[in-house]
Design an enzyme around this catalytic site. Structure first.
Site, PDB file in Angstrom:
ATOM      1  N   HIS A  69      37.480 -17.329  54.128  1.00 56.76           N
ATOM      2  CA  HIS A  69      37.404 -16.266  53.115  1.00 56.76           C
ATOM      3  C   HIS A  69      38.736 -15.518  53.029  1.00 56.76           C
ATOM      4  O   HIS A  69      39.287 -15.317  51.939  1.00 56.76           O
ATOM      5  CB  HIS A  69      36.263 -15.318  53.501  1.00 56.76           C
ATOM      6  CG  HIS A  69      36.113 -14.122  52.617  1.00 56.76           C
ATOM      7  ND1 HIS A  69      34.971 -13.875  51.908  1.00 56.76           N
ATOM      8  CD2 HIS A  69      36.948 -13.085  52.329  1.00 56.76           C
ATOM      9  CE1 HIS A  69      35.110 -12.751  51.220  1.00 56.76           C
ATOM     10  NE2 HIS A  69      36.304 -12.243  51.472  1.00 56.76           N
ATOM     11  N   GLU A  70      39.265 -15.112  54.185  1.00 58.56           N
ATOM     12  CA  GLU A  70      40.506 -14.325  54.187  1.00 58.56           C
ATOM     13  C   GLU A  70      41.725 -15.178  53.848  1.00 58.56           C
ATOM     14  O   GLU A  70      42.610 -14.739  53.112  1.00 58.56           O
ATOM     15  CB  GLU A  70      40.685 -13.618  55.531  1.00 58.56           C
ATOM     16  CG  GLU A  70      39.567 -12.643  55.877  1.00 58.56           C
ATOM     17  CD  GLU A  70      39.254 -11.616  54.804  1.00 58.56           C
ATOM     18  OE1 GLU A  70      40.151 -11.257  54.005  1.00 58.56           O
ATOM     19  OE2 GLU A  70      38.096 -11.158  54.741  1.00 58.56           O
ATOM     20  N   HIS A  73      42.075 -15.601  50.160  1.00 60.27           N
ATOM     21  CA  HIS A  73      42.716 -14.472  49.469  1.00 60.27           C
ATOM     22  C   HIS A  73      44.234 -14.650  49.435  1.00 60.27           C
ATOM     23  O   HIS A  73      44.867 -14.446  48.390  1.00 60.27           O
ATOM     24  CB  HIS A  73      42.379 -13.149  50.163  1.00 60.27           C
ATOM     25  CG  HIS A  73      41.020 -12.619  49.853  1.00 60.27           C
ATOM     26  ND1 HIS A  73      40.600 -12.323  48.575  1.00 60.27           N
ATOM     27  CD2 HIS A  73      39.974 -12.317  50.669  1.00 60.27           C
ATOM     28  CE1 HIS A  73      39.359 -11.865  48.613  1.00 60.27           C
ATOM     29  NE2 HIS A  73      38.958 -11.855  49.876  1.00 60.27           N
TER      30      HIS A  73
END
Length: 164
Positions: A69-70, A73
């Site tokens: 998820h990170e 980004h």
């Protein structure tokens, strides 16, 4: 730093490089994150911060979902720039297409609430009891005064504390 997490960050970057056929600069990884957030991506600093306590308590899902998820980004920012939404279609494309994971915005890890000490202050009013945080109590010790809004008297530390 937990080696498995470092390896997972690297694996995510290798997957993105294979998918997009281009290199990506590796981020700095930090564990200076507390509270409810599992991870944070600082786009302009190319920095990932992770919550070590949540990692330890939810290692398997954290490695699979939170790290991807990170990283997604940072990859989305490096591919598409500043003008995209944090969890917009570009980020979702990376989560689904590159990592083959659901683009979940939030984790559902159980977060332990921090125990907080409150310092009890009083004034002459009936029910004139006020619970101060440690920070506000420190300010009083440094000379700051707080007044009761009803009687306008200075609040005085009672010597009592309570844990919430």
């Amino acid at each position: 730093m937990p080696e498995l997490l470092k390896q997972r960050v690297e694996t995510c970057y290798q997957q993105a490089e294979t998918f997009f056929k281009r290199p990506f600069p590796r981020p700095e990884v930090s564990f200076k994150l507390r509270g409810q957030k599992a991870g944070v991506a600082h786009l302009h600093e190319n920095l990932l911060r992770f919550n070590l306590q949540l990692y330890r308590e939810n290692q398997e899902d954290f490695l699979r979902q939170t790290v991807a998820h990170e990283v997604a980004h940072l990859v989305a920012h490096q591919l598409f720039g500043d003008r995209i939404q944090a969890h917009g279609e570009e980020w979702q494309l990376i989560m689904r297409g590159v990592y083959e994971l659901p683009p979940n915005r939030c984790h559902n890890y159980e977060v332990q609430r921090r125990v907080a000490t409150r310092y009890i202050y009083r004034c002459p009013c009936p029910q004139g009891e006020f619970a101060f945080t440690a920070q506000r109590h420190k300010l009083v010790r440094q000379g700051r005064r707080y007044l009761c809004k009803r009687c306008r008297e200075t609040l005085v530390y009672s010597g009592e504390t309570r844990v919430e």
